[in-house]
Scaffold this motif. Structure first.
Motif, PDB file in Angstrom:
ATOM      1  N   TYR A 264       0.672  -1.198   0.049  1.00 38.07           N
ATOM      2  CA  TYR A 264       0.044  -0.012  -0.031  1.00 38.07           C
ATOM      3  C   TYR A 264       0.810   1.216   0.033  1.00 38.07           C
ATOM      4  CZ  TYR A 264      -4.636  -2.253   0.760  1.00 38.07           C
ATOM      5  OH  TYR A 264      -5.603  -3.013   0.779  1.00 38.07           O
ATOM      6  N   LEU A 265       1.831   1.377   0.761  1.00 36.63           N
ATOM      7  CA  LEU A 265       2.690   2.331   0.904  1.00 36.63           C
ATOM      8  C   LEU A 265       3.344   2.733  -0.325  1.00 36.63           C
ATOM      9  CD1 LEU A 265       3.638   2.305   4.722  1.00 36.63           C
ATOM     10  CD2 LEU A 265       2.121   3.551   3.547  1.00 36.63           C
ATOM     11  N   TYR A 266       4.110   1.692  -0.857  1.00 36.06           N
ATOM     12  CA  TYR A 266       4.792   1.458  -2.127  1.00 36.06           C
ATOM     13  C   TYR A 266       4.046   2.294  -3.429  1.00 36.06           C
ATOM     14  CZ  TYR A 266       7.311   0.181  -6.273  1.00 36.06           C
ATOM     15  OH  TYR A 266       7.876   0.231  -7.467  1.00 36.06           O
ATOM     16  N   GLU A 267       2.776   1.730  -3.385  1.00 44.68           N
ATOM     17  CA  GLU A 267       1.691   2.183  -4.306  1.00 44.68           C
ATOM     18  C   GLU A 267       1.573   3.710  -4.221  1.00 44.68           C
ATOM     19  OE1 GLU A 267      -0.147   2.292  -7.751  1.00 44.68           O
ATOM     20  OE2 GLU A 267       1.141   0.911  -7.115  1.00 44.68           O
ATOM     21  N   ALA A 268       1.276   4.216  -3.051  1.00 49.47           N
ATOM     22  CA  ALA A 268       1.320   5.469  -2.466  1.00 49.47           C
ATOM     23  C   ALA A 268       2.333   6.402  -3.039  1.00 49.47           C
ATOM     24  CB  ALA A 268       0.929   5.472  -1.097  1.00 49.47           C
ATOM     25  N   GLN A 269       3.537   5.846  -2.761  1.00 48.86           N
ATOM     26  CA  GLN A 269       4.742   6.534  -3.160  1.00 48.86           C
ATOM     27  C   GLN A 269       5.139   6.836  -4.463  1.00 48.86           C
ATOM     28  OE1 GLN A 269       8.650   4.627  -2.185  1.00 48.86           O
ATOM     29  NE2 GLN A 269       9.454   6.521  -1.515  1.00 48.86           N
ATOM     30  N   LYS A 270       4.933   5.634  -5.114  1.00 46.98           N
ATOM     31  CA  LYS A 270       5.025   5.464  -6.573  1.00 46.98           C
ATOM     32  C   LYS A 270       4.072   6.552  -7.365  1.00 46.98           C
ATOM     33  CE  LYS A 270       4.310   2.444 -10.235  1.00 46.98           C
ATOM     34  NZ  LYS A 270       3.772   0.869 -10.596  1.00 46.98           N
ATOM     35  N   ARG A 271       2.829   6.703  -6.642  1.00 46.56           N
ATOM     36  CA  ARG A 271       1.783   7.792  -7.377  1.00 46.56           C
ATOM     37  C   ARG A 271       2.289   9.142  -6.912  1.00 46.56           C
ATOM     38  NH1 ARG A 271      -3.570   5.792  -8.253  1.00 46.56           N
ATOM     39  NH2 ARG A 271      -4.039   7.953  -8.385  1.00 46.56           N
ATOM     40  N   PHE A 272       2.858   9.267  -5.661  1.00 53.22           N
ATOM     41  CA  PHE A 272       3.301  10.590  -5.524  1.00 53.22           C
ATOM     42  C   PHE A 272       4.535  11.241  -6.268  1.00 53.22           C
ATOM     43  CE2 PHE A 272       5.623  13.327  -2.415  1.00 53.22           C
ATOM     44  CZ  PHE A 272       4.691  14.322  -2.372  1.00 53.22           C
ATOM     45  N   LEU A 273       5.429  10.224  -6.411  1.00 53.92           N
ATOM     46  CA  LEU A 273       6.584  10.694  -7.179  1.00 53.92           C
ATOM     47  C   LEU A 273       6.569  10.367  -8.551  1.00 53.92           C
ATOM     48  CD1 LEU A 273       9.232   9.026  -4.461  1.00 53.92           C
ATOM     49  CD2 LEU A 273       8.629  11.617  -4.797  1.00 53.92           C
ATOM     50  N   GLY A 274       5.491   9.944  -9.079  1.00 48.62           N
ATOM     51  CA  GLY A 274       5.402   9.774 -10.704  1.00 48.62           C
ATOM     52  C   GLY A 274       5.054  11.021 -11.232  1.00 48.62           C
ATOM     53  N   PHE A 275       5.229  10.923 -12.593  1.00 53.18           N
ATOM     54  CA  PHE A 275       4.925  12.169 -13.347  1.00 53.18           C
ATOM     55  C   PHE A 275       3.863  11.650 -14.423  1.00 53.18           C
ATOM     56  CE2 PHE A 275       9.477  12.116 -12.054  1.00 53.18           C
ATOM     57  CZ  PHE A 275       9.708  13.337 -11.707  1.00 53.18           C
ATOM     58  N   LYS A 276       3.056  10.709 -14.150  1.00 57.05           N
ATOM     59  CA  LYS A 276       2.120  10.216 -15.122  1.00 57.05           C
ATOM     60  C   LYS A 276       0.774  10.670 -14.275  1.00 57.05           C
ATOM     61  CE  LYS A 276       4.053   6.455 -17.724  1.00 57.05           C
ATOM     62  NZ  LYS A 276       4.243   4.972 -18.015  1.00 57.05           N
TER      63      LYS A 276
END
Length: 303
Positions: A264-276
Protein backbone atom coordinates in the motif's frame (compact mmCIF):
# COMPACT_ATOMS: atom_id res chain seq x y z
CA UNK A 1 -52.31 -5.46 -7.82
CA UNK A 2 -53.26 -7.79 -4.97
CA UNK A 3 -51.02 -7.42 -1.93
CA UNK A 4 -48.59 -10.23 -1.19
CA UNK A 5 -49.23 -11.51 2.33
CA UNK A 6 -46.77 -14.45 2.38
CA UNK A 7 -43.93 -12.10 3.33
CA UNK A 8 -45.50 -10.95 6.58
CA UNK A 9 -42.48 -11.91 8.70
CA UNK A 10 -40.09 -10.00 6.43
CA UNK A 11 -38.57 -6.56 6.97
CA UNK A 12 -37.03 -4.86 3.93
CA UNK A 13 -34.42 -2.44 5.24
CA UNK A 14 -33.17 0.42 3.06
CA UNK A 15 -30.52 2.81 4.31
CA UNK A 16 -30.69 6.36 2.98
CA UNK A 17 -27.92 8.88 2.67
CA UNK A 18 -29.05 11.58 0.23
CA UNK A 19 -30.71 9.06 -2.11
CA UNK A 20 -34.39 9.80 -1.45
CA UNK A 21 -35.33 9.79 -5.13
CA UNK A 22 -33.81 6.38 -5.77
CA UNK A 23 -35.50 4.89 -2.73
CA UNK A 24 -38.88 6.35 -3.72
CA UNK A 25 -38.58 4.72 -7.16
CA UNK A 26 -37.38 1.44 -5.69
CA UNK A 27 -40.15 1.18 -3.10
CA UNK A 28 -42.86 2.35 -5.50
CA UNK A 29 -41.93 -0.44 -7.91
CA UNK A 30 -42.02 -3.10 -5.19
CA UNK A 31 -45.34 -1.89 -3.79
CA UNK A 32 -46.74 -1.98 -7.33
CA UNK A 33 -45.71 -5.64 -7.52
CA UNK A 34 -47.74 -6.38 -4.40
CA UNK A 35 -45.41 -5.99 -1.42
CA UNK A 36 -47.09 -4.53 1.65
CA UNK A 37 -45.88 -1.08 2.69
CA UNK A 38 -45.62 -2.30 6.31
CA UNK A 39 -42.66 -4.48 5.33
CA UNK A 40 -40.41 -1.50 4.55
CA UNK A 41 -38.08 0.02 7.14
CA UNK A 42 -36.45 3.16 5.78
CA UNK A 43 -33.57 4.39 7.91
CA UNK A 44 -32.19 7.85 7.18
CA UNK A 45 -28.49 8.15 7.98
CA UNK A 46 -28.55 11.86 8.82
CA UNK A 47 -28.94 13.06 5.22
CA UNK A 48 -29.28 16.66 4.10
CA UNK A 49 -32.43 18.23 5.50
CA UNK A 50 -34.19 18.48 2.13
CA UNK A 51 -33.45 14.86 1.23
CA UNK A 52 -34.49 13.55 4.64
CA UNK A 53 -37.71 15.58 4.58
CA UNK A 54 -38.54 14.36 1.07
CA UNK A 55 -38.10 10.74 2.11
CA UNK A 56 -40.00 11.22 5.36
CA UNK A 57 -42.95 12.71 3.45
CA UNK A 58 -42.85 9.82 0.96
CA UNK A 59 -42.76 7.30 3.82
CA UNK A 60 -45.70 8.88 5.62
CA UNK A 61 -47.73 9.02 2.42
CA UNK A 62 -47.10 5.32 1.75
CA UNK A 63 -47.31 4.12 5.36
CA UNK A 64 -43.68 2.98 5.50
CA UNK A 65 -41.71 2.61 8.71
CA UNK A 66 -39.39 5.63 8.76
CA UNK A 67 -36.51 5.91 11.23
CA UNK A 68 -34.11 8.80 11.74
CA UNK A 69 -30.55 8.11 12.80
CA UNK A 70 -29.08 10.94 14.92
CA UNK A 71 -25.80 10.66 13.01
CA UNK A 72 -24.23 9.19 9.91
CA UNK A 73 -22.64 6.21 11.61
CA UNK A 74 -22.07 4.29 8.39
CA UNK A 75 -23.65 1.26 6.75
CA UNK A 76 -23.51 -1.12 9.70
CA UNK A 77 -24.73 1.28 12.37
CA UNK A 78 -27.64 2.54 10.30
CA UNK A 79 -28.77 -0.95 9.36
CA UNK A 80 -28.30 -2.22 12.92
CA UNK A 81 -30.71 0.49 14.14
CA UNK A 82 -33.34 -0.59 11.62
CA UNK A 83 -32.83 -4.30 12.40
CA UNK A 84 -33.44 -3.61 16.10
CA UNK A 85 -36.66 -1.73 15.26
CA UNK A 86 -37.88 -4.55 13.03
CA UNK A 87 -37.08 -7.23 15.63
CA UNK A 88 -39.03 -5.20 18.18
CA UNK A 89 -41.97 -5.29 15.75
CA UNK A 90 -41.79 -9.09 15.61
CA UNK A 91 -40.05 -9.48 12.26
CA UNK A 92 -37.89 -12.61 11.88
CA UNK A 93 -36.47 -12.34 8.35
CA UNK A 94 -34.64 -9.29 7.02
CA UNK A 95 -33.53 -8.06 3.60
CA UNK A 96 -31.02 -5.24 3.39
CA UNK A 97 -31.20 -3.40 0.07
CA UNK A 98 -29.01 -0.64 -1.27
CA UNK A 99 -31.00 2.21 -2.84
CA UNK A 100 -29.48 1.52 -6.27
CA UNK A 101 -30.61 -2.12 -6.35
CA UNK A 102 -33.46 -3.15 -8.63
CA UNK A 103 -35.00 -6.37 -7.38
CA UNK A 104 -38.22 -8.08 -8.49
CA UNK A 105 -40.78 -9.65 -6.18
CA UNK A 106 -39.94 -13.12 -7.54
CA UNK A 107 -36.37 -12.77 -6.32
CA UNK A 108 -37.42 -11.60 -2.86
CA UNK A 109 -40.01 -14.38 -2.51
CA UNK A 110 -37.54 -17.08 -3.56
CA UNK A 111 -34.89 -15.84 -1.14
CA UNK A 112 -37.49 -15.66 1.65
CA UNK A 113 -38.81 -19.15 0.99
CA UNK A 114 -35.29 -20.59 0.86
CA UNK A 115 -33.99 -19.06 4.09
CA UNK A 116 -37.26 -19.83 5.91
CA UNK A 117 -37.12 -23.51 4.95
CA UNK A 118 -33.41 -24.15 5.58
CA UNK A 119 -32.79 -24.02 9.32
CA UNK A 120 -29.00 -23.92 9.01
CA UNK A 121 -28.94 -21.20 6.34
CA UNK A 122 -28.09 -17.86 7.98
CA UNK A 123 -27.43 -15.67 4.91
CA UNK A 124 -28.75 -15.79 1.36
CA UNK A 125 -28.55 -13.48 -1.63
CA UNK A 126 -29.35 -13.39 -5.35
CA UNK A 127 -27.08 -13.25 -8.36
CA UNK A 128 -26.35 -9.57 -8.96
CA UNK A 129 -26.02 -8.28 -12.52
CA UNK A 130 -25.28 -4.90 -14.06
CA UNK A 131 -28.44 -2.79 -14.23
CA UNK A 132 -27.51 -1.35 -17.62
CA UNK A 133 -26.05 -4.51 -19.21
CA UNK A 134 -28.20 -7.21 -17.69
CA UNK A 135 -26.31 -10.15 -19.13
CA UNK A 136 -23.13 -9.16 -17.26
CA UNK A 137 -22.65 -10.61 -13.78
CA UNK A 138 -21.49 -8.33 -11.00
CA UNK A 139 -21.45 -10.98 -8.28
CA UNK A 140 -22.36 -14.60 -7.67
CA UNK A 141 -21.10 -14.22 -4.12
CA UNK A 142 -18.08 -12.74 -2.40
CA UNK A 143 -14.70 -14.44 -2.10
CA UNK A 144 -12.14 -13.66 0.63
CA UNK A 145 -8.54 -14.86 0.61
CA UNK A 146 -7.10 -14.66 4.14
CA UNK A 147 -3.85 -16.17 2.89
CA UNK A 148 -3.50 -13.04 0.74
CA UNK A 149 -4.34 -10.60 3.53
CA UNK A 150 -8.07 -10.77 2.80
CA UNK A 151 -7.86 -9.94 -0.86
CA UNK A 152 -11.50 -9.91 -2.00
CA UNK A 153 -13.29 -10.67 -5.23
CA UNK A 154 -16.73 -11.35 -6.65
CA UNK A 155 -17.38 -14.77 -8.13
CA UNK A 156 -17.93 -14.57 -11.91
CA UNK A 157 -17.44 -10.78 -11.91
CA UNK A 158 -17.70 -9.32 -15.43
CA UNK A 159 -18.67 -12.59 -17.08
CA UNK A 160 -21.65 -13.08 -19.36
CA UNK A 161 -24.53 -15.03 -17.85
CA UNK A 162 -24.52 -17.45 -20.79
CA UNK A 163 -20.85 -18.29 -20.23
CA UNK A 164 -21.32 -19.39 -16.62
CA UNK A 165 -22.44 -22.88 -15.75
CA UNK A 166 -23.30 -22.83 -12.07
CA UNK A 167 -25.67 -24.61 -9.71
CA UNK A 168 -28.85 -22.80 -8.70
CA UNK A 169 -27.68 -22.72 -5.08
CA UNK A 170 -24.01 -22.02 -4.40
CA UNK A 171 -22.77 -22.52 -0.84
CA UNK A 172 -19.09 -22.13 -1.73
CA UNK A 173 -18.79 -18.43 -0.98
CA UNK A 174 -17.30 -16.35 1.82
CA UNK A 175 -19.93 -13.63 1.99
CA UNK A 176 -23.19 -12.38 0.50
CA UNK A 177 -22.99 -8.94 -1.08
CA UNK A 178 -24.40 -6.32 1.29
CA UNK A 179 -26.38 -4.57 -1.43
CA UNK A 180 -28.97 -7.39 -1.38
CA UNK A 181 -28.48 -9.43 1.78
CA UNK A 182 -31.16 -11.59 3.42
CA UNK A 183 -30.75 -13.10 6.87
CA UNK A 184 -32.92 -14.10 9.82
CA UNK A 185 -33.28 -13.35 13.50
CA UNK A 186 -31.18 -16.41 14.41
CA UNK A 187 -28.31 -14.90 12.41
CA UNK A 188 -28.10 -11.98 14.80
CA UNK A 189 -28.58 -14.21 17.84
CA UNK A 190 -25.75 -16.56 16.77
CA UNK A 191 -23.25 -14.17 15.17
CA UNK A 192 -24.09 -10.89 16.83
CA UNK A 193 -24.67 -7.72 14.82
CA UNK A 194 -22.47 -6.09 12.18
CA UNK A 195 -19.36 -4.30 13.35
CA UNK A 196 -19.94 -0.56 13.40
CA UNK A 197 -16.27 0.49 13.43
CA UNK A 198 -15.84 -0.42 9.74
CA UNK A 199 -18.22 2.43 8.70
CA UNK A 200 -18.30 1.39 5.03
CA UNK A 201 -17.06 -1.67 3.09
CA UNK A 202 -16.05 -5.09 4.41
CA UNK A 203 -18.67 -4.96 7.19
CA UNK A 204 -20.96 -7.52 5.54
CA UNK A 205 -17.92 -9.57 4.51
CA UNK A 206 -16.69 -9.73 8.11
CA UNK A 207 -20.20 -10.53 9.38
CA UNK A 208 -20.60 -13.44 6.96
CA UNK A 209 -17.01 -14.57 7.55
CA UNK A 210 -17.85 -15.26 11.20
CA UNK A 211 -19.66 -18.36 9.94
CA UNK A 212 -16.23 -20.02 9.69
CA UNK A 213 -16.44 -20.36 13.47
CA UNK A 214 -19.73 -22.27 13.17
CA UNK A 215 -19.36 -25.13 10.65
CA UNK A 216 -22.97 -26.17 11.22
CA UNK A 217 -24.30 -23.03 9.55
CA UNK A 218 -24.28 -21.98 5.89
CA UNK A 219 -24.74 -19.12 3.46
CA UNK A 220 -25.68 -19.27 -0.19
CA UNK A 221 -26.22 -17.40 -3.42
CA UNK A 222 -29.22 -18.34 -5.55
CA UNK A 223 -28.12 -17.92 -9.16
CA UNK A 224 -31.62 -18.64 -10.49
CA UNK A 225 -32.89 -15.28 -9.21
CA UNK A 226 -31.40 -11.88 -9.95
CA UNK A 227 -31.08 -8.35 -8.64
CA UNK A 228 -29.56 -5.51 -10.66
CA UNK A 229 -26.82 -3.26 -9.39
CA UNK A 230 -25.94 0.24 -10.55
CA UNK A 231 -22.19 0.47 -11.08
CA UNK A 232 -20.58 3.61 -9.67
CA UNK A 233 -17.25 5.39 -9.91
CA UNK A 234 -14.79 4.63 -7.12
CA UNK A 235 -12.93 7.60 -5.64
CA UNK A 236 -10.93 8.49 -2.53
CA UNK A 237 -13.82 7.55 -0.21
CA UNK A 238 -13.89 3.99 -1.54
CA UNK A 239 -10.10 3.73 -1.59
CA UNK A 240 -9.74 4.87 2.02
CA UNK A 241 -12.25 2.46 3.55
CA UNK A 242 -11.28 -0.52 1.42
CA UNK A 243 -7.63 -0.04 2.40
CA UNK A 244 -8.24 0.67 6.09
CA UNK A 245 -10.83 -2.05 6.58
CA UNK A 246 -8.80 -4.72 4.83
CA UNK A 247 -6.08 -4.05 7.42
CA UNK A 248 -8.78 -4.20 10.11
CA UNK A 249 -9.73 -7.66 8.85
CA UNK A 250 -6.14 -8.85 9.10
CA UNK A 251 -5.88 -7.57 12.66
CA UNK A 252 -9.20 -9.10 13.72
CA UNK A 253 -8.31 -12.54 12.37
CA UNK A 254 -4.61 -12.32 13.31
CA UNK A 255 -3.33 -12.50 9.75
CA UNK A 256 0.30 -11.30 9.30
CA UNK A 257 0.05 -8.31 6.98
CA UNK A 258 3.37 -6.45 6.84
CA UNK A 259 3.57 -7.25 3.13
CA UNK A 260 0.15 -5.66 2.58
CA UNK A 261 1.15 -2.43 4.33
CA UNK A 262 4.39 -2.30 2.33
CA UNK A 263 2.50 -2.72 -0.93
CA UNK A 264 0.00 0.00 0.00
CA UNK A 265 2.74 2.46 0.95
CA UNK A 266 4.83 1.59 -2.10
CA UNK A 267 1.88 2.29 -4.39
CA UNK A 268 1.20 5.58 -2.59
CA UNK A 269 4.82 6.65 -2.93
CA UNK A 270 4.90 5.58 -6.56
CA UNK A 271 1.87 7.73 -7.36
CA UNK A 272 3.23 10.68 -5.36
CA UNK A 273 6.64 10.66 -7.04
CA UNK A 274 5.38 9.65 -10.47
CA UNK A 275 5.08 12.01 -13.39
CA UNK A 276 2.10 10.34 -15.05
CA UNK A 277 -1.50 11.36 -14.59
CA UNK A 278 -3.05 14.29 -12.79
CA UNK A 279 -0.76 15.73 -10.09
CA UNK A 280 -3.65 16.76 -7.85
CA UNK A 281 -5.25 13.33 -8.07
CA UNK A 282 -1.92 11.61 -7.45
CA UNK A 283 -1.35 13.65 -4.30
CA UNK A 284 -4.90 12.97 -3.13
CA UNK A 285 -4.35 9.24 -3.65
CA UNK A 286 -1.09 9.43 -1.68
CA UNK A 287 -2.56 11.23 1.34
CA UNK A 288 -5.68 9.06 1.36
CA UNK A 289 -3.67 5.85 1.22
CA UNK A 290 -1.23 6.87 3.95
CA UNK A 291 -4.06 7.95 6.26
CA UNK A 292 -5.90 4.67 5.61
CA UNK A 293 -2.83 2.60 6.43
CA UNK A 294 -2.14 4.50 9.65
CA UNK A 295 -5.74 4.22 10.85
CA UNK A 296 -5.97 0.60 9.76
CA UNK A 297 -2.87 -0.38 11.71
CA UNK A 298 -3.18 1.78 14.82
CA UNK A 299 -6.87 2.66 15.34
CA UNK A 300 -8.34 0.84 18.32
CA UNK A 301 -10.94 -1.73 17.28
CA UNK A 302 -14.10 -2.42 19.24
CA UNK A 303 -13.90 -5.65 21.21
Amino acid sequence: MKETNSLGNLAIIILNYNTAGKIANQVTQLIAEGISSSIFYIIDNHSKIEDRKSLEDFSQKNNLNFIKSPENGGYAKGNNIAIAHAINDGKIVFLILNPDIEIPLKTISTLYETISNEKELLFVGPRICDKYDRNIIFSDGGILKPEKCFESDHLHYGRNVEEVNSSEKNYRIDYVNGSALMFKKETVEILGKMREDFFMYFEEAEWCYRLKQYPKYKQAILTNVVAYHEMSDKGDFYQFYMTRNRIYMCRLYQIPHKSLIKSYLYEAQKRFLGFKGNTKKNFSFFTTQVKAVLEGEFQKLNS
